[in-house]
Scaffold this motif. Structure first.
Motif, PDB file in Angstrom:
ATOM      1  N   TYR A 206       0.335  75.188  33.785  1.00  0.00           N
ATOM      2  CA  TYR A 206       1.490  75.870  35.041  1.00  0.00           C
ATOM      3  C   TYR A 206       0.509  76.154  36.163  1.00  0.00           C
ATOM      4  CZ  TYR A 206       2.959  78.734  30.754  1.00  0.00           C
ATOM      5  OH  TYR A 206       3.334  79.140  29.458  1.00  0.00           O
ATOM      6  N   GLY A 207       1.693  75.929  37.593  1.00  0.00           N
ATOM      7  CA  GLY A 207       1.099  75.726  38.862  1.00  0.00           C
ATOM      8  C   GLY A 207       0.878  74.580  39.558  1.00  0.00           C
ATOM      9  N   VAL A 208       1.172  73.926  38.571  1.00  0.00           N
ATOM     10  CA  VAL A 208       0.888  72.044  38.751  1.00  0.00           C
ATOM     11  C   VAL A 208       1.688  71.381  38.362  1.00  0.00           C
ATOM     12  CG1 VAL A 208      -0.549  70.244  37.943  1.00  0.00           C
ATOM     13  CG2 VAL A 208      -1.987  72.100  38.399  1.00  0.00           C
ATOM     14  N   ASN A 209       2.519  71.888  37.481  1.00  0.00           N
ATOM     15  CA  ASN A 209       3.772  70.871  36.708  1.00  0.00           C
ATOM     16  C   ASN A 209       4.023  71.650  36.222  1.00  0.00           C
ATOM     17  OD1 ASN A 209       0.659  69.526  35.167  1.00  0.00           O
ATOM     18  ND2 ASN A 209       1.919  67.946  36.579  1.00  0.00           N
ATOM     19  N   LEU A 210       4.598  72.815  36.837  1.00  0.00           N
ATOM     20  CA  LEU A 210       5.362  73.994  35.980  1.00  0.00           C
ATOM     21  C   LEU A 210       5.343  75.572  36.700  1.00  0.00           C
ATOM     22  CD1 LEU A 210       6.796  73.988  32.221  1.00  0.00           C
ATOM     23  CD2 LEU A 210       6.560  75.966  33.442  1.00  0.00           C
ATOM     24  N   ASP A 211       6.461  76.147  36.582  1.00  0.00           N
ATOM     25  CA  ASP A 211       6.295  77.459  37.310  1.00  0.00           C
ATOM     26  C   ASP A 211       7.355  77.943  36.173  1.00  0.00           C
ATOM     27  OD1 ASP A 211       4.320  77.213  39.172  1.00  0.00           O
ATOM     28  OD2 ASP A 211       6.370  76.650  40.882  1.00  0.00           O
ATOM     29  N   ILE A 212       6.555  79.411  36.519  1.00  0.00           N
ATOM     30  CA  ILE A 212       7.567  80.689  36.023  1.00  0.00           C
ATOM     31  C   ILE A 212       8.350  81.716  37.071  1.00  0.00           C
ATOM     32  CG2 ILE A 212       7.719  82.314  33.925  1.00  0.00           C
ATOM     33  CD1 ILE A 212       7.793  79.267  33.097  1.00  0.00           C
TER      34      ILE A 212
END
Length: 514
Positions: free
Chosen positions: A132-138
């Motif tokens: 999360y936050g590096v490779n992927l955001d929600i």
């Protein structure tokens, strides 16, 4: 040495490319819109159609066909034409690039099939270390409020799909790190732009919106992969927001006016808009959306280049500023009518006029090139390149011992660099280094820029190799002082993965002792 330098240019200029002329292929028409207006068929130049167009093949077929193309620049050109087909690339860069949006509606949901999918996304979540936050955001955008909901740690399917089912959008920030196909496509396209080609993947649930209206600092190609999405695009609000240097904050609806383009993008469609054009996308209630945004040209303006121009080698630029210039220059003094101020501005104007003569522009360009090489994805090797590069060398462990150690390079061995933009000579004033992309990471800036020093007597030979591309040249034709130097340089570049050979190399013949 003077004669040797001349021979480097003379040699490569006499090389004749053995590429056959590209075959003529049928033009696939599709509905194309610029802003909200339909382009009549007669407005597409027939000569541009014939030269630029590519068949409406599947991505797998296109990528397979590109492995047979000798030049990486031609591969990039052909893949880019497939991406924007049927808009001719020449017309696109002349009339649209950095100027206005373009919409391509194909009525062919399978056009981009194979580039990426929700199933591939699910596999990545299960098998890869996605953070999360590096490779992927929600994300979510509800009642005019944009929020990010990233928990700490690894993004696992159990949590990600729960967020999705709750109405949140999911953004995969660097899909090229996890998808071979995306890596391949971007590594080819980066040579079309001469700057990094990046990508984000966006998955949005039906009836939701994940991001607020905003503009970006990149040229954006929105490729609709699954489902559909409602897009609204707005003109830059002022001259100051045309081709901006930085992305914008989030806007309220009241700040952006009326859209110039209001359309539903369906699978197989493409939307392009330049940096500075405000945009927002939301899903309709009846379908989810999966799209990938391919981007380029971030911080690649004339202004960005001029920022790299250091003080010229002219004493007038090295003289000190007036002791009291702060008392009459700057915004707070801009309305003053002051003789000192007038003399200061006149001096600046005269120095600017001297810049073209003294400014080290080539050094500034090399700084930009080093940034590009640091940004670049490593090349995805074709089967032939794999077999004829260091990655396909026969050295191995077999039957309890190491076999086929080393490679056998002779003056008759034919070599060429892997890609037009995989190696570049740069100087820091004290030494010459060869920057290269072959050891780069698929993750943006995970590694430092890759380079190594080149001996002065070898610079002409490396220059010769670079300018000879895409032709093969023999090791014996390298403009070095001795046969030993020619072979040593070729072995070094081969071991670094920067060159490959026309035929797979064999291990040196075994020496039998008596």
């Amino acid at each position: 040495m003077e004669q040797k330098h001349m021979s480097a240019f003379a040699l490569y200029q006499t090389l004749q490319s053995d590429l056959p002329p590209p075959p003529k292929k049928p033009f696939q028409r599709a509905q194309v819109r610029v802003h909200a207006g339909l382009i009549p068929d007669g407005n597409i130049d027939e000569a541009e159609e014939e030269e630029e167009s590519v068949p409406g093949e599947s991505l797998d077929a296109v990528l397979t066909e590109l492995t047979k193309v000798n030049s990486s620049r031609q591969r990039a050109s052909k893949l880019f034409q497939w991406l924007i087909n049927p808009v001719p690339a020449k017309a696109f860069f002349r009339d649209t690039w950095e100027k206005k949006p373009v919409l391509v509606q194909r009525k062919n949901p399978d056009y981009y099939k194979g580039l990426f999918s929700t199933a591939e996304f699910d596999r990545i979540l299960r098998e890869e270390n996605v953070q999360y936050g590096v490779n992927l955001d929600i994300t979510s955008y509800i009642n005019g409020k944009r929020e990010t909901h990233n928990p700490p740690g690894r993004a696992l399917p159990f949590t990600v799909w729960d967020f999705y089912e709750s109405g949140c959008s999911v953004r995969l920030l660097n899909p090229q790190a996890f998808s071979l196909t995306v890596w391949n496509v971007l590594s080819i396209l980066q040579e079309q732009f001469g700057t990094m080609a990046g990508a984000n993947v966006y998955l949005t649930p039906p009836g939701t919106q994940g991001f607020a209206p905003h503009y970006d600092d990149i040229e954006a190609f929105v490729v609709q992969l699954e489902g559909k999405k409602h897009w609204r695009v707005y003109s830059p609000r002022s001259e100051n927001e045309v081709l901006p240097v930085f992305s914008s904050p989030n806007f309220d609806q009241a700040e952006i006016g009326k859209p110039i383009l209001d359309v539903v993008l369906e699978a197989g469609d493409l939307l392009f808009f330049p940096r500075g054009f405000i945009h927002q996308g939301n899903c309709l209630p009846d379908a989810h959306s999966l799209h990938i945004t391919i981007s380029s040209y971030q911080k690649n303006s004339w202004g960005d280049l001029l920022q790299k121009v250091n003080a010229p080698e002219d004493v007038e630029f090295r003289r000190g500023l007036p002791l009291d210039y702060l008392t009459y220059m700057g915004v707070q003094n801009s309305d003053k009518e002051d003789a000192q101020r007038a003399r200061f501005l006149s001096r600046i104007e005269n120095l600017m006029k001297r810049l073209p003569k003294y400014a080290p522009v080539d050094a500034a360009v090399d700084q930009k090139a080093r940034e590009f090489f640091h940004d670049c994805l490593p090349p995805v090797l074709t089967p032939d390149e794999l077999a004829t590069s260091v990655h396909g060398a026969p050295t191995r462990w077999a039957e309890g011992k190491v076999t086929d150690v080393g490679v056998h390079i002779t003056t008759q061995t034919q070599i060429k660099i892997l890609r037009a933009e995989c190696a570049r000579l740069c100087s820091n004033g004290d030494a010459v280094h060869l920057c290269h992309t072959t050891d780069n990471s698929r993750v943006y800036h995970k590694e430092e820029l890759k380079s190594f020093e080149i001996q002065t007597e070898h610079t002409d030979a490396v220059e010769f190799l670079i300018h000879s591309y895409p032709s093969f040249v023999t090791v014996g034709s390298l403009p070095c002082d001795s046969v030993q130097d020619k072979i040593a340089l070729a072995e070094l570049l081969f071991e670094k993965g920067i060159i490959h050979t026309a035929e797979p190399l064999q291990a040196p013949p075994a020496v039998h002792s008596r």
